[in-house]
Design a protein around this motif. Structure first.
Motif, mmCIF file in Angstrom:
data_model
loop_
_atom_site.group_PDB
_atom_site.id
_atom_site.type_symbol
_atom_site.label_atom_id
_atom_site.label_comp_id
_atom_site.label_asym_id
_atom_site.label_seq_id
_atom_site.Cartn_x
_atom_site.Cartn_y
_atom_site.Cartn_z
ATOM 1 N N LEU A 187 0.835 -1.201 0.000
ATOM 2 C CA LEU A 187 0.000 0.000 0.000
ATOM 3 C C LEU A 187 0.873 1.257 0.000
ATOM 4 N N PHE A 188 1.904 1.250 0.838
ATOM 5 C CA PHE A 188 2.817 2.394 0.867
ATOM 6 C C PHE A 188 3.517 2.568 -0.487
ATOM 7 N N GLN A 189 3.958 1.459 -1.071
ATOM 8 C CA GLN A 189 4.653 1.523 -2.350
ATOM 9 C C GLN A 189 3.749 2.061 -3.450
ATOM 10 N N GLU A 190 2.496 1.581 -3.450
ATOM 11 C CA GLU A 190 1.563 2.030 -4.488
ATOM 12 C C GLU A 190 1.256 3.520 -4.348
ATOM 13 N N SER A 191 1.092 3.983 -3.104
ATOM 14 C CA SER A 191 0.813 5.409 -2.909
ATOM 15 C C SER A 191 2.026 6.259 -3.321
ATOM 16 N N TRP A 192 3.246 5.761 -3.075
ATOM 17 C CA TRP A 192 4.450 6.479 -3.515
ATOM 18 C C TRP A 192 4.510 6.536 -5.040
ATOM 19 N N GLU A 193 4.181 5.419 -5.694
ATOM 20 C CA GLU A 193 4.188 5.381 -7.156
ATOM 21 C C GLU A 193 3.168 6.355 -7.738
ATOM 22 N N ARG A 194 2.002 6.417 -7.111
ATOM 23 C CA ARG A 194 0.982 7.353 -7.584
ATOM 24 C C ARG A 194 1.451 8.804 -7.392
ATOM 25 N N GLU A 195 2.138 9.053 -6.311
ATOM 26 C CA GLU A 195 2.663 10.389 -6.047
ATOM 27 C C GLU A 195 3.672 10.803 -7.116
ATOM 28 N N ASN A 196 4.405 9.828 -7.623
ATOM 29 C CA ASN A 196 5.454 10.119 -8.585
ATOM 30 C C ASN A 196 5.079 9.743 -10.018
ATOM 31 N N GLY A 197 3.807 9.420 -10.249
ATOM 32 C CA GLY A 197 3.317 9.156 -11.594
ATOM 33 C C GLY A 197 3.767 7.848 -12.204
ATOM 34 N N PHE A 198 4.072 6.842 -11.352
ATOM 35 C CA PHE A 198 4.585 5.579 -11.873
ATOM 36 C C PHE A 198 3.575 4.431 -11.796
ATOM 37 N N PHE A 199 2.372 4.678 -11.302
ATOM 38 C CA PHE A 199 1.449 3.561 -11.107
ATOM 39 C C PHE A 199 0.907 3.082 -12.452
ATOM 40 N N PHE A 200 0.536 1.790 -12.492
ATOM 41 C CA PHE A 200 0.137 1.178 -13.749
ATOM 42 C C PHE A 200 -1.310 0.706 -13.749
ATOM 43 N N THR A 201 -2.088 1.093 -12.771
ATOM 44 C CA THR A 201 -3.490 0.698 -12.725
ATOM 45 C C THR A 201 -4.311 1.842 -12.158
ATOM 46 N N ASP A 202 -5.544 1.957 -12.634
ATOM 47 C CA ASP A 202 -6.450 2.974 -12.110
ATOM 48 C C ASP A 202 -7.281 2.435 -10.957
ATOM 49 N N THR A 203 -7.158 1.156 -10.686
ATOM 50 C CA THR A 203 -7.960 0.518 -9.646
ATOM 51 C C THR A 203 -7.283 0.658 -8.293
ATOM 52 N N ALA A 204 -7.943 1.353 -7.383
ATOM 53 C CA ALA A 204 -7.410 1.528 -6.034
ATOM 54 C C ALA A 204 -7.896 0.396 -5.140
ATOM 55 N N PRO A 205 -7.216 0.150 -4.018
ATOM 56 C CA PRO A 205 -7.704 -0.848 -3.064
ATOM 57 C C PRO A 205 -9.064 -0.426 -2.511
ATOM 58 N N PRO A 206 -9.868 -1.371 -2.023
ATOM 59 C CA PRO A 206 -11.183 -1.021 -1.485
ATOM 60 C C PRO A 206 -11.070 -0.158 -0.240
ATOM 61 N N VAL A 207 -11.900 0.885 -0.136
ATOM 62 C CA VAL A 207 -11.875 1.784 1.012
ATOM 63 C C VAL A 207 -13.300 2.054 1.484
ATOM 64 N N THR A 208 -13.436 2.415 2.747
ATOM 65 C CA THR A 208 -14.730 2.821 3.288
ATOM 66 C C THR A 208 -14.495 3.750 4.479
ATOM 67 N N LYS A 209 -15.428 4.668 4.682
ATOM 68 C CA LYS A 209 -15.405 5.537 5.863
ATOM 69 C C LYS A 209 -16.415 4.969 6.844
ATOM 70 N N TYR A 210 -15.957 4.547 8.023
ATOM 71 C CA TYR A 210 -16.853 3.836 8.932
ATOM 72 C C TYR A 210 -17.181 4.614 10.202
ATOM 73 N N ALA A 211 -16.522 5.739 10.441
ATOM 74 C CA ALA A 211 -16.855 6.535 11.629
ATOM 75 C C ALA A 211 -16.536 7.993 11.358
ATOM 76 N N GLU A 212 -17.440 8.881 11.789
ATOM 77 C CA GLU A 212 -17.301 10.316 11.526
ATOM 78 C C GLU A 212 -17.401 11.106 12.820
ATOM 79 N N ASP A 213 -16.621 12.156 12.909
ATOM 80 C CA ASP A 213 -16.629 13.037 14.070
ATOM 81 C C ASP A 213 -18.027 13.657 14.214
ATOM 82 N N ILE A 214 -18.658 13.477 15.390
ATOM 83 C CA ILE A 214 -20.019 13.997 15.568
ATOM 84 C C ILE A 214 -20.061 15.520 15.601
ATOM 85 N N LEU A 215 -18.917 16.171 15.830
ATOM 86 C CA LEU A 215 -18.893 17.629 15.828
ATOM 87 C C LEU A 215 -19.116 18.177 14.427
ATOM 88 N N ARG A 216 -18.976 17.311 13.414
ATOM 89 C CA ARG A 216 -19.171 17.726 12.037
ATOM 90 C C ARG A 216 -20.658 17.942 11.729
#
Length: 313
Positions: A283-312
């Protein structure tokens, strides 16, 4: 970082003990490596509860006081324990302890346990915990006792001197209700006892505290790139990994005065601590590659937001 109240936001189903088994309904196969890729990125609440009780090995036993003047009041005391094959807590209690005196009059008890901090800066209120409520009974079966004596001394070596003493007795807590809390302001719910008994602790349970302490201290730059490219958060003030398990990582991200929690799933389900370290590094390597324009896929790993600050809100 100060304590922050969070509310669960995820509507995505979590895995269950049965749903995480390998099968076509749960996974797809990487066309390049033929390695199964899980489509479920979070363990079930039941799995989490079983993992917590497995990791802790000590907690607070609450009994009903028999002391004159405070009869019936909750009485909490520190105890060590192990789990049997069903996940029922097994305790070695002194006949002279107040909690043992209380148990002899009222067998209805609860056992509270909470995950340990992986580092001193971690907020205690943010840690997951479990309360097991049920009936506690002395163990009388000799064959079972012999097996439990050995198991208990392996986890708690000091007990070798007392396991055979007539002044100490092994008790087992049969759960009637189990309550899980993911941390301050995060999801909390009752856990089905029969499902809990069939669940198994996460394979990384014993390794996670050390992994977290190292990653959160040594990989701050990589964590910033991780949330920038996979969560689209480029202005995070603080990023910490809250948990690592066989399916992915939980992240607590602070932006300004608000703190939210996210999940990034591994592309491949892991079965060992070394595999998990490898997936985190990927994951760290892929994010570094994306930062430097070297990644070879548009598919990101699965993500979800599961908890939010109630002050929002």
């Amino acid at each position: 970082m100060p304590s922050t109240t969070l509310e669960s936001t995820s509507t995505e189903p979590e895995s269950s003990a049965s749903a995480t088994s390998e099968g076509p309904s749960d996974e797809i196969v990487d066309k390049y490596t033929a390695v199964p890729i899980t489509t479920i990125i979070r363990p079930s609440i039941t799995d989490k509860a079983r993992t917590i009780t497995h990791v802790c090995t000590s907690g607070t036993l609450c009994t009903s006081s028999m002391m004159e003047g405070v009869e019936g009041f909750p009485f909490g005391s520190y105890v060590d324990y192990i789990l049997d094959e069903k996940g029922w807590p097994v305790l070695l209690l002194s006949e002279q302890s107040l909690h043992t005196t209380n148990i002899k009059q009222n067998k209805q008890v609860s056992l509270f346990c909470q995950l340990p901090r992986s580092q001193s800066a971690q907020t205690l209120a943010a840690l997951s915990r479990v309360s097991t409520i049920g009936v506690i009974e002395p163990i009388t079966d000799k064959e079972e006792l012999n097996a439990l004596k050995l198991a208990f001394t392996l986890v708690h070596p000091y007990s070798e001197q007392i396991v055979d003493s007539p002044k100490f007795t092994f008790f087992k807590l049969k759960p009637l209700k189990i309550y899980f809390s993911g941390g301050f302001g995060v999801m909390a719910t009752w856990v089905d006892v029969s499902e809990y008994e069939l669940a198994r602790p996460d394979v990384l349970a014993q390794e996670v505290p050390l992994m977290l302490s190292r990653v959160n201290v040594e990989k701050t730059g990589e964590l910033s790139l991780l949330v920038k490219h996979f969560l689209n958060i480029s202005d995070a003030d603080s990023v910490r990994i809250q948990a690592i398990d066989r399916l992915g990582v939980d992240l607590r991200v602070q932006v300004g005065e608000y703190t939210d929690e996210y999940r990034i799933g591994f592309r491949h389900q892991v079965s060992s601590a070394e595999d998990a370290k490898s997936e985190v590094m990927k994951l760290f390597q892929e994010s570094w590659e994306r930062e430097n324009g070297f990644f070879f896929t548009d598919t990101a790993p699965p993500v979800t937001k599961y908890a939010e600050d109630i002050l929002r809100r």
